[in-house]
Scaffold this active site. Structure first.
Site, PDB file in Angstrom:
ATOM      1  N   GLU A 108       0.699 -10.238   3.808  1.00 32.96           N
ATOM      2  CA  GLU A 108       1.214  -9.580   2.531  1.00 32.96           C
ATOM      3  C   GLU A 108       2.095  -8.718   2.444  1.00 32.96           C
ATOM      4  O   GLU A 108       2.665  -8.461   3.765  1.00 32.96           O
ATOM      5  CB  GLU A 108      -0.112  -8.785   1.965  1.00 32.96           C
ATOM      6  CG  GLU A 108      -0.619  -7.970   2.891  1.00 32.96           C
ATOM      7  CD  GLU A 108      -0.134  -6.756   3.592  1.00 32.96           C
ATOM      8  OE1 GLU A 108       0.841  -6.363   2.936  1.00 32.96           O
ATOM      9  OE2 GLU A 108      -0.125  -6.462   4.984  1.00 32.96           O
ATOM     10  N   GLU A 121       1.954  -7.821   6.723  1.00 35.76           N
ATOM     11  CA  GLU A 121       2.885  -9.123   6.874  1.00 35.76           C
ATOM     12  C   GLU A 121       1.943 -10.208   7.252  1.00 35.76           C
ATOM     13  O   GLU A 121       2.194 -11.314   7.303  1.00 35.76           O
ATOM     14  CB  GLU A 121       4.099  -8.938   7.480  1.00 35.76           C
ATOM     15  CG  GLU A 121       5.065  -8.142   7.022  1.00 35.76           C
ATOM     16  CD  GLU A 121       6.463  -7.808   8.059  1.00 35.76           C
ATOM     17  OE1 GLU A 121       6.451  -8.619   8.736  1.00 35.76           O
ATOM     18  OE2 GLU A 121       7.341  -7.199   7.675  1.00 35.76           O
TER      19      GLU A 121
END
Length: 352
Positions: free
Chosen positions: A175, A318
């Protein structure tokens, strides 16, 4: 019937018979029983997920979901909100942390705009499924509508299903969203009933009021919105995030298509909890990667009943931890495929 309902209906338990066969093979390998620890359990799990005694997970795909958060207005982070936009663009250029880590296993990194505040051009190398330009400020009202929350999950389902159709063997969740540890902690506080201060951490940095202010904002959001802990869509809609919903959709789609999905850290684990609340069988398809430094990460993992395999003091997000775990899955597959059994070893010795 909507996409979410159809996906949930397709989720079946992992193949227990294949897991038993895999367990027998692992136990028969030329080594002391249990001596390869989690590699053994991962190999057995992958066999059950894929239905293959010698599972193949050559094609790896990291799916990074990006969105912004209205709660940013409350000063929960010192980072500029437009970091979400330019970092999202960096994923397609291969310049982010997860890209660097994914590169070592030739994993593909796919980036999805679910709700970035700002426009991304169609030729930027980003999949555009923007539901809205970031959530609303949950400290003043619901972050999104129930329909938008379902939409966010279905975005993840669509993207994951498309990657699987193109041959993906294993997915990873990631994300990007400035401020997204705030809704993650809020969701966890609702599900556990605990004081928000117990599950609130630094994230990528806290604002001037520190962790206490961040926790107070979460407490206010919960008080104003009154999310129902027995209705996970209600929780996601009122105090969640669009990228969190999308990651939950990725996990559901992976399970529906009998593919393993590697879970990243704190925020990804919250998405995994959402998927689990929608269909508990998804847990059989999850492989947790690393123990995030966020205080809520341990509580979320315990609530889900999973144990991360890596302790690397990471909190980047991430999907970096998920990408880092890919080689461990490769090692588990190599072990069950390439190690000789004790019987084979003894036969080779007898032939000499």
């Amino acid at each position: 019937m909507n996409v979410l309902q159809e996906t949930i209906q397709h989720i079946q338990s992992a193949n227990k018979e294949m897991m038993e066969q895999a367990r027998k093979r692992v136990d028969a390998l030329c080594k002391p029983p249990g001596s390869l620890g989690k590699l053994e359990s991962i190999a057995v799990q992958l066999a059950g997920i894929t239905g293959q005694l010698l599972p193949m997970i050559d094609k790896k795909v990291m799916i990074v979901c990006a969105a912004d958060h209205g709660v940013y207005e409350e000063g929960v982070t010192p980072n500029p909100q437009d970091v979400t936009l330019f970092q999202t663009l960096n994923f397609s250029k291969g310049g982010t942390g997860v890209c660097a880590i994914a590169h070592i296993t030739n994993a593909k990194v796919v980036t999805v705009d679910v709700g970035v505040k700002g426009d991304i051009l169609p030729d930027a190398g980003i999949i555009i499924h923007k539901i809205k330009h970031g959530t609303a400020n949950m400290a003043k009202g619901p972050a999104m509508s129930r329909e938008e929350a379902i939409q966010s999950i279905e975005v993840g389902i669509h993207v994951a299903t498309a990657e699987i159709a193109q041959g993906a063997h294993v997915l990873g969740t990631g994300e990007m969203g400035i401020g997204n540890t705030t809704p993650s902690a809020a969701i966890l506080a609702v599900l556990t009933g605990c004081d928000p201060l117990d599950v609130t951490g630094l994230g990528a940095g806290v604002g001037k009021g520190g962790i206490e202010h961040k926790a107070a904002v979460i407490k206010k959001a919960i008080a104003i919105n009154q999310p129902n802990p027995k209705d996970i869509i209600d929780v996601l809609a009122k105090v969640g995030g669009l990228e969190i919903g999308a990651m939950a959709g990725i996990i559901l789609a992976a399970a529906a298509h009998r593919k393993p999905v590697v879970i990243d850290g704190f925020i990804s684990t919250i998405a995994a909890l959402i998927a689990y609340k929608l269909e508990p069988k998804v847990k059989e398809y999850m492989i947790p990667s690393h123990a995030s430094e966020e205080p809520g990460a341990r509580i979320a993992a315990e609530l889900l009943g999973v144990e991360p395999m890596l302790h690397m003091n990471m909190r980047l997000g991430e999907g970096s931890g998920a990408a880092l775990a890919f080689p461990i899955l490769d090692a588990a597959c190599s072990m069950i495929k390439n190690m000789v059994t004790l019987e084979q070893s003894m036969n080779l010795l007898a032939e000499r």
